[in-house]
Write a protein that holds these residues in place. Structure first.
Motif, PDB file in Angstrom:
ATOM      1  N   LEU A  83     -47.075  -4.523  -8.116  1.00 41.93           N
ATOM      2  CA  LEU A  83     -46.097  -4.153  -7.108  1.00 41.93           C
ATOM      3  C   LEU A  83     -46.711  -4.220  -5.713  1.00 41.93           C
ATOM      4  CD1 LEU A  83     -44.787  -3.053  -9.753  1.00 41.93           C
ATOM      5  CD2 LEU A  83     -43.823  -1.231  -8.346  1.00 41.93           C
ATOM      6  N   ASP A  84     -46.073  -4.980  -4.838  1.00 40.98           N
ATOM      7  CA  ASP A  84     -46.568  -5.117  -3.469  1.00 40.98           C
ATOM      8  C   ASP A  84     -46.582  -3.777  -2.744  1.00 40.98           C
ATOM      9  OD1 ASP A  84     -46.922  -7.847  -3.707  1.00 40.98           O
ATOM     10  OD2 ASP A  84     -44.958  -8.330  -2.865  1.00 40.98           O
ATOM     11  N   GLY A  85     -45.530  -2.980  -2.980  1.00 38.91           N
ATOM     12  CA  GLY A  85     -45.403  -1.715  -2.259  1.00 38.91           C
ATOM     13  C   GLY A  85     -46.100  -0.551  -2.916  1.00 38.91           C
ATOM     14  N   GLY A  86     -46.506  -0.697  -4.160  1.00 42.40           N
ATOM     15  CA  GLY A  86     -47.251   0.348  -4.850  1.00 42.40           C
ATOM     16  C   GLY A  86     -46.374   1.468  -5.395  1.00 42.40           C
ATOM     17  N   GLU A 108     -33.211  12.954  -0.277  1.00 42.45           N
ATOM     18  CA  GLU A 108     -32.492  11.939  -1.051  1.00 42.45           C
ATOM     19  C   GLU A 108     -33.168  11.681  -2.388  1.00 42.45           C
ATOM     20  OE1 GLU A 108     -31.685   8.331   1.075  1.00 42.45           O
ATOM     21  OE2 GLU A 108     -31.366   9.409   2.956  1.00 42.45           O
ATOM     22  N   LEU A 109     -34.454  11.958  -2.473  1.00 41.00           N
ATOM     23  CA  LEU A 109     -35.206  11.729  -3.705  1.00 41.00           C
ATOM     24  C   LEU A 109     -35.151  12.912  -4.657  1.00 41.00           C
ATOM     25  CD1 LEU A 109     -37.286  10.084  -5.411  1.00 41.00           C
ATOM     26  CD2 LEU A 109     -39.085  11.053  -3.951  1.00 41.00           C
ATOM     27  N   SER A 110     -34.659  14.051  -4.205  1.00 38.54           N
ATOM     28  CA  SER A 110     -34.751  15.281  -4.999  1.00 38.54           C
ATOM     29  C   SER A 110     -34.188  15.109  -6.403  1.00 38.54           C
ATOM     30  CB  SER A 110     -34.008  16.405  -4.279  1.00 38.54           C
ATOM     31  OG  SER A 110     -34.172  17.616  -4.972  1.00 38.54           O
ATOM     32  N   GLY A 111     -35.016  15.418  -7.405  1.00 33.25           N
ATOM     33  CA  GLY A 111     -34.610  15.309  -8.800  1.00 33.25           C
ATOM     34  C   GLY A 111     -34.448  13.882  -9.266  1.00 33.25           C
ATOM     35  N   ASN A 112     -35.162  12.946  -8.671  1.00 32.90           N
ATOM     36  CA  ASN A 112     -34.912  11.543  -8.976  1.00 32.90           C
ATOM     37  C   ASN A 112     -36.196  10.720  -8.964  1.00 32.90           C
ATOM     38  OD1 ASN A 112     -33.328   9.346  -9.586  1.00 32.90           O
ATOM     39  ND2 ASN A 112     -32.040   9.486  -7.772  1.00 32.90           N
ATOM     40  N   ALA A 113     -36.048   9.501  -9.458  1.00 28.13           N
ATOM     41  CA  ALA A 113     -37.084   8.471  -9.361  1.00 28.13           C
ATOM     42  C   ALA A 113     -36.346   7.160  -9.189  1.00 28.13           C
ATOM     43  CB  ALA A 113     -37.954   8.442 -10.611  1.00 28.13           C
ATOM     44  N   TYR A 114     -36.964   6.190  -8.513  1.00 29.62           N
ATOM     45  CA  TYR A 114     -36.277   4.916  -8.351  1.00 29.62           C
ATOM     46  C   TYR A 114     -37.265   3.794  -8.087  1.00 29.62           C
ATOM     47  CZ  TYR A 114     -36.593   6.056  -3.287  1.00 29.62           C
ATOM     48  OH  TYR A 114     -37.029   6.394  -2.021  1.00 29.62           O
ATOM     49  N   TYR A 115     -36.766   2.576  -8.291  1.00 24.04           N
ATOM     50  CA  TYR A 115     -37.478   1.375  -7.901  1.00 24.04           C
ATOM     51  C   TYR A 115     -36.841   0.879  -6.607  1.00 24.04           C
ATOM     52  CZ  TYR A 115     -38.762  -3.560  -7.666  1.00 24.04           C
ATOM     53  OH  TYR A 115     -39.210  -4.786  -7.244  1.00 24.04           O
ATOM     54  N   CYS A 116     -37.660   0.679  -5.592  1.00 20.62           N
ATOM     55  CA  CYS A 116     -37.199   0.187  -4.298  1.00 20.62           C
ATOM     56  C   CYS A 116     -37.520  -1.303  -4.223  1.00 20.62           C
ATOM     57  CB  CYS A 116     -37.898   0.946  -3.169  1.00 20.62           C
ATOM     58  SG  CYS A 116     -37.495   0.314  -1.519  1.00 20.62           S
ATOM     59  N   ALA A 117     -36.491  -2.122  -4.414  1.00 23.54           N
ATOM     60  CA  ALA A 117     -36.697  -3.569  -4.424  1.00 23.54           C
ATOM     61  C   ALA A 117     -37.078  -4.102  -3.055  1.00 23.54           C
ATOM     62  CB  ALA A 117     -35.434  -4.266  -4.925  1.00 23.54           C
ATOM     63  N   ALA A 118     -36.645  -3.410  -1.995  1.00 29.30           N
ATOM     64  CA  ALA A 118     -36.903  -3.899  -0.641  1.00 29.30           C
ATOM     65  C   ALA A 118     -38.392  -4.035  -0.351  1.00 29.30           C
ATOM     66  CB  ALA A 118     -36.251  -2.969   0.381  1.00 29.30           C
ATOM     67  N   VAL A 119     -39.195  -3.134  -0.914  1.00 30.22           N
ATOM     68  CA  VAL A 119     -40.647  -3.194  -0.681  1.00 30.22           C
ATOM     69  C   VAL A 119     -41.421  -3.304  -1.992  1.00 30.22           C
ATOM     70  CG1 VAL A 119     -40.489  -1.926   1.485  1.00 30.22           C
ATOM     71  CG2 VAL A 119     -40.894  -0.672  -0.622  1.00 30.22           C
ATOM     72  N   ASP A 120     -40.714  -3.439  -3.118  1.00 26.12           N
ATOM     73  CA  ASP A 120     -41.349  -3.582  -4.427  1.00 26.12           C
ATOM     74  C   ASP A 120     -42.239  -2.374  -4.729  1.00 26.12           C
ATOM     75  OD1 ASP A 120     -41.802  -5.004  -6.834  1.00 26.12           O
ATOM     76  OD2 ASP A 120     -43.637  -5.928  -6.034  1.00 26.12           O
ATOM     77  N   ALA A 121     -41.591  -1.205  -4.820  1.00 28.60           N
ATOM     78  CA  ALA A 121     -42.322   0.047  -5.027  1.00 28.60           C
ATOM     79  C   ALA A 121     -41.560   0.950  -5.993  1.00 28.60           C
ATOM     80  CB  ALA A 121     -42.533   0.775  -3.698  1.00 28.60           C
ATOM     81  N   VAL A 122     -42.296   1.829  -6.659  1.00 33.29           N
ATOM     82  CA  VAL A 122     -41.706   2.854  -7.516  1.00 33.29           C
ATOM     83  C   VAL A 122     -42.015   4.213  -6.900  1.00 33.29           C
ATOM     84  CG1 VAL A 122     -41.873   4.018  -9.760  1.00 33.29           C
ATOM     85  CG2 VAL A 122     -41.721   1.528  -9.650  1.00 33.29           C
ATOM     86  N   VAL A 123     -40.984   5.051  -6.827  1.00 36.53           N
ATOM     87  CA  VAL A 123     -41.078   6.357  -6.168  1.00 36.53           C
ATOM     88  C   VAL A 123     -40.612   7.431  -7.142  1.00 36.53           C
ATOM     89  CG1 VAL A 123     -40.335   7.703  -4.166  1.00 36.53           C
ATOM     90  CG2 VAL A 123     -40.494   5.205  -3.990  1.00 36.53           C
ATOM     91  N   TRP A 124     -41.301   8.585  -7.152  1.00 38.42           N
ATOM     92  CA  TRP A 124     -40.846   9.689  -7.996  1.00 38.42           C
ATOM     93  C   TRP A 124     -41.012  11.027  -7.294  1.00 38.42           C
ATOM     94  CZ3 TRP A 124     -45.196   6.773  -9.689  1.00 38.42           C
ATOM     95  CH2 TRP A 124     -46.438   7.429  -9.600  1.00 38.42           C
ATOM     96  N   ASP A 125     -40.193  11.966  -7.723  1.00 35.46           N
ATOM     97  CA  ASP A 125     -40.234  13.340  -7.228  1.00 35.46           C
ATOM     98  C   ASP A 125     -41.126  14.147  -8.167  1.00 35.46           C
ATOM     99  OD1 ASP A 125     -39.798  15.963  -6.520  1.00 35.46           O
ATOM    100  OD2 ASP A 125     -37.616  15.895  -6.722  1.00 35.46           O
ATOM    101  N   ARG A 126     -42.272  14.575  -7.655  1.00 34.62           N
ATOM    102  CA  ARG A 126     -43.204  15.318  -8.508  1.00 34.62           C
ATOM    103  C   ARG A 126     -42.907  16.817  -8.530  1.00 34.62           C
ATOM    104  NH1 ARG A 126     -46.988  14.370  -4.176  1.00 34.62           N
ATOM    105  NH2 ARG A 126     -47.519  16.317  -3.099  1.00 34.62           N
ATOM    106  N   ALA A 127     -41.935  17.255  -7.694  1.00 38.56           N
ATOM    107  CA  ALA A 127     -41.619  18.680  -7.627  1.00 38.56           C
ATOM    108  C   ALA A 127     -40.412  19.039  -8.480  1.00 38.56           C
ATOM    109  CB  ALA A 127     -41.377  19.093  -6.177  1.00 38.56           C
TER     110      ALA A 127
END
Length: 246
Positions: A83-86, A108-127
């Motif tokens: 992933l380019d964006g990490g 906007e991320l609260s209680g969620n995880a997603y793949y962001c295609a715009a920057v090729d990244a995976v994001v998650w809420d650790r809280a």
């Protein structure tokens, strides 16, 4: 094609989010389990606090990437590219945190995880996501979340060779199917980092049913009902990733 922001979209009704954190009202607490054989240092994750939940997440995404490094050339004739964006871990309980990719606000991320295609990244809420999943569905549910999001990254890399379907549910269930194929590889002993059995798979499927769209939902980001999602996962699990794109 993968949407600019492919999300797992955990039904937020399962969470009660307040100033002191969150508590799950769905799912049955499970005993302290472990699917980890060899923990991966999460220092490569942007924003990590090196907590146990980020160690689990880092181990999962590293393992899923390894699976696709081996699987994409064999099944799809394509090389896997990292992933380019990490990867991004975000504490959504702290409003002072900067916004992750594909989000204007941390909330906007609260209680969620997603793949962001715009920057090729995976994001998650650790809280408000990963610890709740781990407590109420087991560690395999955390693995499922991240395998699903990396499934969107696989779709991005296969863009142009996937069937063209306007239904956004197809994008989500394909990621579920890819996650199922990865789980089968782990259960069959392919992973050096994780070990799962049928009970862990069932824990993950319980979580997947909770993520599914309810019959009365007609939102702008549909993911499929429980039958759609678990059926797609099982298709990948039993028939392999090649069947996910047919």
């Amino acid at each position: 094609m993968v949407s600019p922001r492919g999300t797992l979209a955990l039904v937020l009704g399962l969470l009660l989010v307040g100033s002191s954190g969150c508590a799950a009202v769905g799912g049955t607490p499970v005993p302290a389990d472990t699917v980890v054989r060899e923990t991966v240092d999460p220092s490569f994750v942007f924003g990590t606090d090196s907590s146990s939940v980020d160690q689990l997440a880092a181990t999962a995404v590293t393992d899923v990437r390894h699976y696709w490094e081996r699987t994409m050339p064999r099944v799809f004739g394509r090389e896997w590219t990292d992933l380019d964006g990490g990867f991004f871990s975000v504490d959504t309980a702290d409003p002072a945190n900067s916004s992750p990719p594909c989000a204007d606000e941390v909330t906007e991320l609260s209680g969620n995880a997603y793949y962001c295609a715009a920057v090729d990244a995976v994001v998650w809420d650790r809280a408000a996501l990963l610890p709740v999943l781990r407590a109420h569905y087991g560690q395999s549910a955390v693995v499922l979340v991240l395998a699903h999001e990396l499934g969107h990254a696989v779709e991005q890399r296969l863009d142009g060779s996937l069937p063209t379907r306007p239904d956004p549910v197809f994008v989500e269930t394909t990621a579920d199917c890819f996650a199922g194929s990865y789980f089968r590889w782990v259960v069959d002993g392919g992973s050096a980092r994780l070990a799962m059995d049928g009970e862990d798979v069932e824990d993950a499927l319980r979580a997947l049913r909770a993520f599914a769209d309810l019959p009365e939902q007609h939102g702008s980001d549909p993911h499929g009902n429980a039958r759609d999602r678990t059926g797609a996962f099982r298709r990948g699990y039993t028939a392999g990733p090649g069947e996910c794109v047919s």
